[in-house]
Design a protein around this motif. Structure first.
Motif, PDB file in Angstrom:
ATOM      1  N   GLY A  90       0.824  -1.211   0.000  1.00 26.24           N
ATOM      2  CA  GLY A  90       0.000   0.000   0.000  1.00 26.24           C
ATOM      3  C   GLY A  90       0.857   1.260   0.000  1.00 26.24           C
ATOM      4  O   GLY A  90       0.572   2.210  -0.733  1.00 26.24           O
ATOM      5  N   LEU A  91       1.919   1.252   0.823  1.00 26.10           N
ATOM      6  CA  LEU A  91       2.832   2.408   0.857  1.00 26.10           C
ATOM      7  C   LEU A  91       3.542   2.589  -0.475  1.00 26.10           C
ATOM      8  O   LEU A  91       3.709   3.718  -0.950  1.00 26.10           O
ATOM      9  N   LYS A  92       3.934   1.476  -1.080  1.00 27.63           N
ATOM     10  CA  LYS A  92       4.604   1.548  -2.385  1.00 27.63           C
ATOM     11  C   LYS A  92       3.654   2.151  -3.413  1.00 27.63           C
ATOM     12  O   LYS A  92       4.037   3.039  -4.179  1.00 27.63           O
ATOM     13  N   ASN A  93       2.412   1.674  -3.423  1.00 29.21           N
ATOM     14  CA  ASN A  93       1.419   2.204  -4.365  1.00 29.21           C
ATOM     15  C   ASN A  93       1.181   3.685  -4.118  1.00 29.21           C
ATOM     16  O   ASN A  93       1.049   4.467  -5.055  1.00 29.21           O
ATOM     17  N   LEU A  94       1.118   4.072  -2.842  1.00 30.96           N
ATOM     18  CA  LEU A  94       0.900   5.473  -2.494  1.00 30.96           C
ATOM     19  C   LEU A  94       2.058   6.338  -2.992  1.00 30.96           C
ATOM     20  O   LEU A  94       1.845   7.385  -3.606  1.00 30.96           O
ATOM     21  N   LYS A  95       3.292   5.891  -2.736  1.00 30.97           N
ATOM     22  CA  LYS A  95       4.458   6.671  -3.140  1.00 30.97           C
ATOM     23  C   LYS A  95       4.577   6.777  -4.655  1.00 30.97           C
ATOM     24  O   LYS A  95       5.145   7.737  -5.167  1.00 30.97           O
ATOM     25  N   GLU A  96       4.052   5.797  -5.380  1.00 33.05           N
ATOM     26  CA  GLU A  96       4.110   5.827  -6.833  1.00 33.05           C
ATOM     27  C   GLU A  96       2.979   6.645  -7.447  1.00 33.05           C
ATOM     28  O   GLU A  96       3.015   6.957  -8.632  1.00 33.05           O
ATOM     29  N   SER A  97       1.994   7.028  -6.643  1.00 35.50           N
ATOM     30  CA  SER A  97       0.860   7.779  -7.174  1.00 35.50           C
ATOM     31  C   SER A  97       1.276   9.205  -7.528  1.00 35.50           C
ATOM     32  O   SER A  97       2.153   9.788  -6.904  1.00 35.50           O
ATOM     33  N   THR A  98       0.640   9.758  -8.540  1.00 31.73           N
ATOM     34  CA  THR A  98       0.973  11.113  -8.975  1.00 31.73           C
ATOM     35  C   THR A  98       0.596  12.141  -7.915  1.00 31.73           C
ATOM     36  O   THR A  98       1.299  13.139  -7.744  1.00 31.73           O
ATOM     37  N   VAL A  99      -0.483  11.904  -7.198  1.00 26.39           N
ATOM     38  CA  VAL A  99      -0.897  12.846  -6.146  1.00 26.39           C
ATOM     39  C   VAL A  99       0.185  12.939  -5.080  1.00 26.39           C
ATOM     40  O   VAL A  99       0.556  14.033  -4.651  1.00 26.39           O
ATOM     41  N   TYR A 100       0.712  11.801  -4.644  1.00 27.61           N
ATOM     42  CA  TYR A 100       1.765  11.785  -3.624  1.00 27.61           C
ATOM     43  C   TYR A 100       3.004  12.504  -4.136  1.00 27.61           C
ATOM     44  O   TYR A 100       3.607  13.303  -3.420  1.00 27.61           O
TER      45      TYR A 100
END
Length: 166
Positions: A90-100
């Motif tokens: 989940g953290l990996k997906n979050l960090k890869e998101s454009t919003v993050y």
């Protein structure tokens, strides 16, 4: 009275369902008493079959869940490891998101600007303190404090000597 209860068995979720429910209710109302009883019996039998299938599926699902748990235990996969892996993913997906990434960029830029502002403020304060330290007033205060300290120190020695003499 029975016909009105049958028409309101479930609330319609949309206008299309509302029309369909009204049509079903109208068709049911048009049936004879014997046909209504026959329909109810058919629906009761079908409901019993569906509930039995649901219970069978629950039993099979519980069995499969136990089997999966046993296999995980044999493989050394613990609940803690699964939760940790899920959180890490989940953290990996979050960090890869454009919003993050955009937020991180904005925060970094803001931090740099804030550091620059604080740097200029602190250098101004340091400059003023340095000027104050080198001023004639500050030197006079330092001399007075130093003199007062020496007087207290000397007085304390005298008091200590007197207490020893007695």
């Amino acid at each position: 009275m029975e016909d009105h209860n049958t028409a309101n068995l479930s609330e319609p979720a949309s206008p299309a369902n509302s029309v369909a429910s009204a049509e079903i209710a109208a068709e049911f109302a048009a049936l004879s008493v014997e046909e209504k009883e026959q329909r109810r019996a058919e629906w009761s039998q079908e409901l019993a079959r569906v509930e039995e299938e649901i219970n069978t599926l629950r039993t099979v699902l519980a069995s499969k869940t136990r089997h999966a748990s046993d296999l995980k235990r044999k493989l050394g996969i613990t609940v803690w490891k699964e939760v940790t892996d899920d959180v890490n993913q989940g953290l990996k997906n979050l960090k890869e998101s454009t919003v993050y990434q955009r937020t991180e960029s904005v925060l970094k830029s803001t931090g740099e600007k804030t550091a620059s502002v604080f740097g200029s403020i602190t250098s101004g304060i340091s400059s003023k303190l340095s000027q104050m330290k080198n001023s004639e007033s500050m030197r006079s205060i330092e001399a007075s404090v130093g003199s007062a300290y020496e007087n207290v120190k000397a007085l304390s020695s005298v008091v200590r000597w007197r207490s020893l003499i007695r």
